[in-house]
Design a protein around this motif. Structure first.
Motif, PDB file in Angstrom:
ATOM      1  N   PRO A  45      76.410 109.859  71.477  1.00 54.20           N
ATOM      2  CA  PRO A  45      75.839 111.083  70.924  1.00 54.20           C
ATOM      3  C   PRO A  45      76.453 111.436  69.574  1.00 54.20           C
ATOM      4  O   PRO A  45      77.611 111.137  69.309  1.00 54.20           O
ATOM      5  CB  PRO A  45      76.164 112.154  71.963  1.00 54.20           C
ATOM      6  N   GLY A  46      75.655 112.040  68.730  1.00 58.34           N
ATOM      7  CA  GLY A  46      76.142 112.492  67.431  1.00 58.34           C
ATOM      8  C   GLY A  46      75.067 112.352  66.384  1.00 58.34           C
ATOM      9  O   GLY A  46      74.054 111.684  66.582  1.00 58.34           O
ATOM     10  N   ASP A  47      75.323 112.982  65.253  1.00 57.81           N
ATOM     11  CA  ASP A  47      74.410 112.931  64.121  1.00 57.81           C
ATOM     12  C   ASP A  47      74.630 111.629  63.364  1.00 57.81           C
ATOM     13  O   ASP A  47      75.735 111.358  62.917  1.00 57.81           O
ATOM     14  CB  ASP A  47      74.662 114.132  63.214  1.00 57.81           C
ATOM     15  N   ALA A  48      73.600 110.837  63.223  1.00 53.50           N
ATOM     16  CA  ALA A  48      73.733 109.530  62.579  1.00 53.50           C
ATOM     17  C   ALA A  48      74.223 109.638  61.145  1.00 53.50           C
ATOM     18  O   ALA A  48      74.908 108.760  60.650  1.00 53.50           O
ATOM     19  CB  ALA A  48      72.398 108.791  62.615  1.00 53.50           C
ATOM     20  N   HIS A  49      73.879 110.712  60.427  1.00 51.28           N
ATOM     21  CA  HIS A  49      74.294 110.840  59.038  1.00 51.28           C
ATOM     22  C   HIS A  49      75.427 111.841  58.862  1.00 51.28           C
ATOM     23  O   HIS A  49      75.921 112.001  57.763  1.00 51.28           O
ATOM     24  CB  HIS A  49      73.104 111.255  58.161  1.00 51.28           C
ATOM     25  N   GLY A  50      75.830 112.514  59.916  1.00 46.28           N
ATOM     26  CA  GLY A  50      76.874 113.528  59.809  1.00 46.28           C
ATOM     27  C   GLY A  50      78.268 113.002  60.053  1.00 46.28           C
ATOM     28  O   GLY A  50      79.207 113.757  60.176  1.00 46.28           O
ATOM     29  N   ASP A  51      78.435 111.698  60.122  1.00 43.43           N
ATOM     30  CA  ASP A  51      79.746 111.133  60.439  1.00 43.43           C
ATOM     31  C   ASP A  51      80.547 110.745  59.210  1.00 43.43           C
ATOM     32  O   ASP A  51      81.579 110.095  59.309  1.00 43.43           O
ATOM     33  CB  ASP A  51      79.594 109.932  61.371  1.00 43.43           C
ATOM     34  N   GLY A  52      80.092 111.099  58.017  1.00 42.27           N
ATOM     35  CA  GLY A  52      80.820 110.758  56.807  1.00 42.27           C
ATOM     36  C   GLY A  52      80.562 109.349  56.341  1.00 42.27           C
ATOM     37  O   GLY A  52      81.190 108.876  55.400  1.00 42.27           O
ATOM     38  N   GLY A  53      79.641 108.650  56.988  1.00 39.15           N
ATOM     39  CA  GLY A  53      79.338 107.280  56.597  1.00 39.15           C
ATOM     40  C   GLY A  53      78.488 107.231  55.342  1.00 39.15           C
ATOM     41  O   GLY A  53      78.123 108.252  54.758  1.00 39.15           O
ATOM     42  N   SER A  54      78.169 106.052  54.934  1.00 42.56           N
ATOM     43  CA  SER A  54      77.374 105.856  53.730  1.00 42.56           C
ATOM     44  C   SER A  54      75.946 106.341  53.930  1.00 42.56           C
ATOM     45  O   SER A  54      75.329 106.100  54.949  1.00 42.56           O
ATOM     46  CB  SER A  54      77.363 104.364  53.371  1.00 42.56           C
TER      47      SER A  54
END
Length: 69
Positions: A45-54
């Motif tokens: 679970p989690g936001d695919a773009h909210g993790d600080g990734g590119s």
């Protein structure tokens, strides 16, 4: 040694080096579980773009001198 439940079928498995497919009870259960990850039936679970990734799409809007290589 202690016992754990197979993540797929729930069968009790002794946690030891002799348990070849641990934590699964068998290769079949292991492969079924892997297939569920590949088909995205399982997900972390989690936001695919909210993790600080590119964020490649957002980067395309930057001027050439601000894009990462």
């Amino acid at each position: 040694m202690h016992e754990v439940s197979c993540p797929h079928c729930g069968k009790r498995v002794t946690w030891s080096p002799a348990a070849r497919w641990r934590p699964f009870c068998s290769e079949r259960c292991r492969l079924i579980d892997l297939g569920q990850w590949f088909s995205e039936e399982h997900a972390i679970p989690g936001d695919a773009h909210g993790d600080g990734g590119s964020d490649i799409e957002g980067e395309l809007d930057l001027p050439d001198d601000r894009r990462r290589d």
